[in-house]
Design a protein around this motif. Structure first.
Motif, PDB file in Angstrom:
ATOM      1  N   ILE A 121     -39.745  63.499  11.470  1.00  0.00           N
ATOM      2  CA  ILE A 121     -38.631  63.789  12.371  1.00  0.00           C
ATOM      3  C   ILE A 121     -37.340  64.004  11.590  1.00  0.00           C
ATOM      4  O   ILE A 121     -36.556  64.910  11.893  1.00  0.00           O
ATOM      5  CB  ILE A 121     -38.465  62.654  13.397  1.00  0.00           C
ATOM      6  CG1 ILE A 121     -39.652  62.660  14.367  1.00  0.00           C
ATOM      7  CG2 ILE A 121     -37.141  62.781  14.155  1.00  0.00           C
ATOM      8  CD1 ILE A 121     -39.661  61.513  15.346  1.00  0.00           C
ATOM      9  N   ALA A 122     -37.112  63.176  10.568  1.00  0.00           N
ATOM     10  CA  ALA A 122     -35.910  63.340   9.737  1.00  0.00           C
ATOM     11  C   ALA A 122     -35.921  64.696   9.040  1.00  0.00           C
ATOM     12  O   ALA A 122     -34.880  65.372   8.957  1.00  0.00           O
ATOM     13  CB  ALA A 122     -35.831  62.215   8.716  1.00  0.00           C
ATOM     14  N   HIS A 123     -37.083  65.102   8.559  1.00  0.00           N
ATOM     15  CA  HIS A 123     -37.204  66.412   7.902  1.00  0.00           C
ATOM     16  C   HIS A 123     -36.858  67.536   8.884  1.00  0.00           C
ATOM     17  O   HIS A 123     -36.132  68.478   8.536  1.00  0.00           O
ATOM     18  CB  HIS A 123     -38.628  66.588   7.374  1.00  0.00           C
ATOM     19  CG  HIS A 123     -38.919  67.956   6.837  1.00  0.00           C
ATOM     20  ND1 HIS A 123     -38.435  68.396   5.630  1.00  0.00           N
ATOM     21  CD2 HIS A 123     -39.629  68.991   7.361  1.00  0.00           C
ATOM     22  CE1 HIS A 123     -38.837  69.642   5.420  1.00  0.00           C
ATOM     23  NE2 HIS A 123     -39.564  70.021   6.463  1.00  0.00           N
ATOM     24  N   GLU A 124     -37.351  67.439  10.112  1.00  0.00           N
ATOM     25  CA  GLU A 124     -37.066  68.468  11.119  1.00  0.00           C
ATOM     26  C   GLU A 124     -35.584  68.492  11.479  1.00  0.00           C
ATOM     27  O   GLU A 124     -34.999  69.561  11.708  1.00  0.00           O
ATOM     28  CB  GLU A 124     -37.914  68.208  12.367  1.00  0.00           C
ATOM     29  CG  GLU A 124     -39.402  68.426  12.143  1.00  0.00           C
ATOM     30  CD  GLU A 124     -40.229  68.077  13.366  1.00  0.00           C
ATOM     31  OE1 GLU A 124     -39.658  67.507  14.329  1.00  0.00           O
ATOM     32  OE2 GLU A 124     -41.443  68.368  13.367  1.00  0.00           O
ATOM     33  N   PHE A 125     -34.964  67.305  11.536  1.00  0.00           N
ATOM     34  CA  PHE A 125     -33.537  67.241  11.840  1.00  0.00           C
ATOM     35  C   PHE A 125     -32.722  67.966  10.774  1.00  0.00           C
ATOM     36  O   PHE A 125     -31.812  68.745  11.087  1.00  0.00           O
ATOM     37  CB  PHE A 125     -33.088  65.780  11.938  1.00  0.00           C
ATOM     38  CG  PHE A 125     -31.608  65.615  12.143  1.00  0.00           C
ATOM     39  CD1 PHE A 125     -31.042  65.849  13.388  1.00  0.00           C
ATOM     40  CD2 PHE A 125     -30.780  65.247  11.097  1.00  0.00           C
ATOM     41  CE1 PHE A 125     -29.675  65.705  13.592  1.00  0.00           C
ATOM     42  CE2 PHE A 125     -29.418  65.099  11.285  1.00  0.00           C
ATOM     43  CZ  PHE A 125     -28.860  65.327  12.530  1.00  0.00           C
ATOM     44  N   SER A 147     -36.208  57.375   5.380  1.00  0.00           N
ATOM     45  CA  SER A 147     -36.595  58.674   5.932  1.00  0.00           C
ATOM     46  C   SER A 147     -35.507  59.718   5.714  1.00  0.00           C
ATOM     47  O   SER A 147     -35.797  60.875   5.416  1.00  0.00           O
ATOM     48  CB  SER A 147     -36.909  58.542   7.426  1.00  0.00           C
ATOM     49  OG  SER A 147     -35.787  58.068   8.151  1.00  0.00           O
ATOM     50  N   LEU A 148     -34.224  59.327   5.837  1.00  0.00           N
ATOM     51  CA  LEU A 148     -33.127  60.261   5.593  1.00  0.00           C
ATOM     52  C   LEU A 148     -33.061  60.638   4.119  1.00  0.00           C
ATOM     53  O   LEU A 148     -32.833  61.803   3.775  1.00  0.00           O
ATOM     54  CB  LEU A 148     -31.800  59.663   6.051  1.00  0.00           C
ATOM     55  CG  LEU A 148     -31.641  59.409   7.552  1.00  0.00           C
ATOM     56  CD1 LEU A 148     -30.279  58.794   7.847  1.00  0.00           C
ATOM     57  CD2 LEU A 148     -31.819  60.704   8.347  1.00  0.00           C
ATOM     58  N   LYS A 149     -33.254  59.661   3.259  1.00  0.00           N
ATOM     59  CA  LYS A 149     -33.242  59.929   1.822  1.00  0.00           C
ATOM     60  C   LYS A 149     -34.379  60.867   1.446  1.00  0.00           C
ATOM     61  O   LYS A 149     -34.206  61.807   0.654  1.00  0.00           O
ATOM     62  CB  LYS A 149     -33.365  58.624   1.046  1.00  0.00           C
ATOM     63  CG  LYS A 149     -33.302  58.798  -0.463  1.00  0.00           C
ATOM     64  CD  LYS A 149     -33.371  57.446  -1.182  1.00  0.00           C
ATOM     65  CE  LYS A 149     -33.297  57.626  -2.690  1.00  0.00           C
ATOM     66  NZ  LYS A 149     -33.373  56.310  -3.394  1.00  0.00           N
ATOM     67  N   ASP A 150     -35.564  60.643   2.026  1.00  0.00           N
ATOM     68  CA  ASP A 150     -36.714  61.503   1.742  1.00  0.00           C
ATOM     69  C   ASP A 150     -36.463  62.927   2.239  1.00  0.00           C
ATOM     70  O   ASP A 150     -36.827  63.896   1.565  1.00  0.00           O
ATOM     71  CB  ASP A 150     -37.960  60.924   2.415  1.00  0.00           C
ATOM     72  CG  ASP A 150     -39.188  61.776   2.190  1.00  0.00           C
ATOM     73  OD1 ASP A 150     -39.738  61.742   1.076  1.00  0.00           O
ATOM     74  OD2 ASP A 150     -39.592  62.513   3.125  1.00  0.00           O
ATOM     75  N   ALA A 151     -35.822  63.049   3.418  1.00  0.00           N
ATOM     76  CA  ALA A 151     -35.535  64.377   3.956  1.00  0.00           C
ATOM     77  C   ALA A 151     -34.564  65.130   3.061  1.00  0.00           C
ATOM     78  O   ALA A 151     -34.718  66.338   2.838  1.00  0.00           O
ATOM     79  CB  ALA A 151     -34.973  64.250   5.373  1.00  0.00           C
ATOM     80  N   CYS A 152     -33.549  64.447   2.552  1.00  0.00           N
ATOM     81  CA  CYS A 152     -32.621  65.081   1.604  1.00  0.00           C
ATOM     82  C   CYS A 152     -33.363  65.592   0.384  1.00  0.00           C
ATOM     83  O   CYS A 152     -33.132  66.719  -0.082  1.00  0.00           O
ATOM     84  CB  CYS A 152     -31.543  64.081   1.185  1.00  0.00           C
ATOM     85  SG  CYS A 152     -30.199  63.857   2.359  1.00  0.00           S
ATOM     86  N   ARG A 153     -34.257  64.776  -0.144  1.00  0.00           N
ATOM     87  CA  ARG A 153     -35.010  65.154  -1.341  1.00  0.00           C
ATOM     88  C   ARG A 153     -35.900  66.366  -1.064  1.00  0.00           C
ATOM     89  O   ARG A 153     -35.947  67.319  -1.859  1.00  0.00           O
ATOM     90  CB  ARG A 153     -35.866  63.978  -1.809  1.00  0.00           C
ATOM     91  CG  ARG A 153     -36.707  64.263  -3.054  1.00  0.00           C
ATOM     92  CD  ARG A 153     -37.600  63.084  -3.398  1.00  0.00           C
ATOM     93  NE  ARG A 153     -38.497  62.759  -2.296  1.00  0.00           N
ATOM     94  CZ  ARG A 153     -39.608  63.437  -2.015  1.00  0.00           C
ATOM     95  NH1 ARG A 153     -39.950  64.490  -2.756  1.00  0.00           N
ATOM     96  NH2 ARG A 153     -40.372  63.071  -1.014  1.00  0.00           N
ATOM     97  N   ARG A 154     -36.570  66.376   0.084  1.00  0.00           N
ATOM     98  CA  ARG A 154     -37.475  67.477   0.421  1.00  0.00           C
ATOM     99  C   ARG A 154     -36.718  68.785   0.647  1.00  0.00           C
ATOM    100  O   ARG A 154     -37.261  69.861   0.400  1.00  0.00           O
ATOM    101  CB  ARG A 154     -38.292  67.120   1.669  1.00  0.00           C
ATOM    102  CG  ARG A 154     -39.294  66.001   1.440  1.00  0.00           C
ATOM    103  CD  ARG A 154     -40.046  65.677   2.718  1.00  0.00           C
ATOM    104  NE  ARG A 154     -40.840  66.807   3.186  1.00  0.00           N
ATOM    105  CZ  ARG A 154     -41.526  66.808   4.327  1.00  0.00           C
ATOM    106  NH1 ARG A 154     -41.495  65.745   5.119  1.00  0.00           N
ATOM    107  NH2 ARG A 154     -42.234  67.867   4.690  1.00  0.00           N
TER     108      ARG A 154
END
Length: 211
Positions: A121-125, A147-154
């Motif tokens: 969900i964080a990635h989609e956001f 999850s936010l940190k992982d989304a930034c990295r991805r």
């Protein structure tokens, strides 16, 4: 209510093309929408409209807000973006509100309401945020959310851990949202998740107009 809430400018931004058969004068419809989004309960908004000789049910004003489909502006290019997630109570269930804020202007860039919080969900956001705004060169301010940190990295975005400081802007907005959704039960009472999500986008539009 927002301390610096302003009606000028915002009324002109509200389009009412969907209300061709509505008997209420469009200016008063716009006023009702803005008053409610600026902090008045539906009951108090209806009372204000009655001063102008217009009697409408609370549900009518509620429908005006949602049919107006108000959205925050797109195509911003902020230097920093504060991102956070928080729990929102919707009837007897908990949902997660994701929000991105420009800490320099306090403007809401993007919101979404989700039934859970996880890396997908964080990635989609973040993907939606990047579609709406030019944020690839911004520094993202996050707290300890994995999850936010992982989304930034991805998404190959520059992120910085910051507990307070510039991230206070998003915390202030979350406090206002929670005050509104708990103080005025007629906002989210018996509301579906999609309706609440629409209301939050309308709130973001009104919040940005106060700047």
């Amino acid at each position: 209510m927002f301390k610096n809430a302003r009606l000028n400018g915002c009324l002109d931004e509200i389009e009412l093309g969907f209300m061709e058969r509505e008997a209420t004068p469009k200016l008063l419809m716009k006023l009702g929408i803005q008053l409610h989004l600026a902090g008045l309960s539906l009951s108090n908004t209806v009372s204000i409209l009655e001063i102008f000789g217009v009697e409408r049910a609370r549900s009518t004003v509620h429908n005006w807000v949602h049919k107006a489909d108000l959205q925050p502006e797109s195509n911003w290019s902020p230097d920093h973006v504060a991102v956070d997630e928080t729990v929102i109570q919707l009837n007897d269930e908990q949902y997660w509100l994701y929000a991105a804020v420009d800490p320099e202007t306090n403007e809401l860039l993007h919101t979404t309401l989700e039934p859970a919080t996880n890396k997908v969900i964080a990635h989609e956001f973040f993907a939606e945020l990047r579609e709406k705004h030019d944020v690839d060169g911004a520094v993202f301010l996050i707290d300890g959310s994995h999850s936010l940190k992982d989304a930034c990295r991805r998404h190959s975005l520059d992120c910085r851990y910051e507990k307070h400081g510039n991230r206070n802007s998003v915390e202030r907005i979350f406090r206002e949202i929670k005050r509104r959704t708990t103080s005025f039960s007629n906002c989210f009472s018996n509301a579906e998740a999609d309706t609440a999500d629409d209301w939050l986008r309308s709130f973001a539009f009104a919040w940005n107009q106060r700047i």
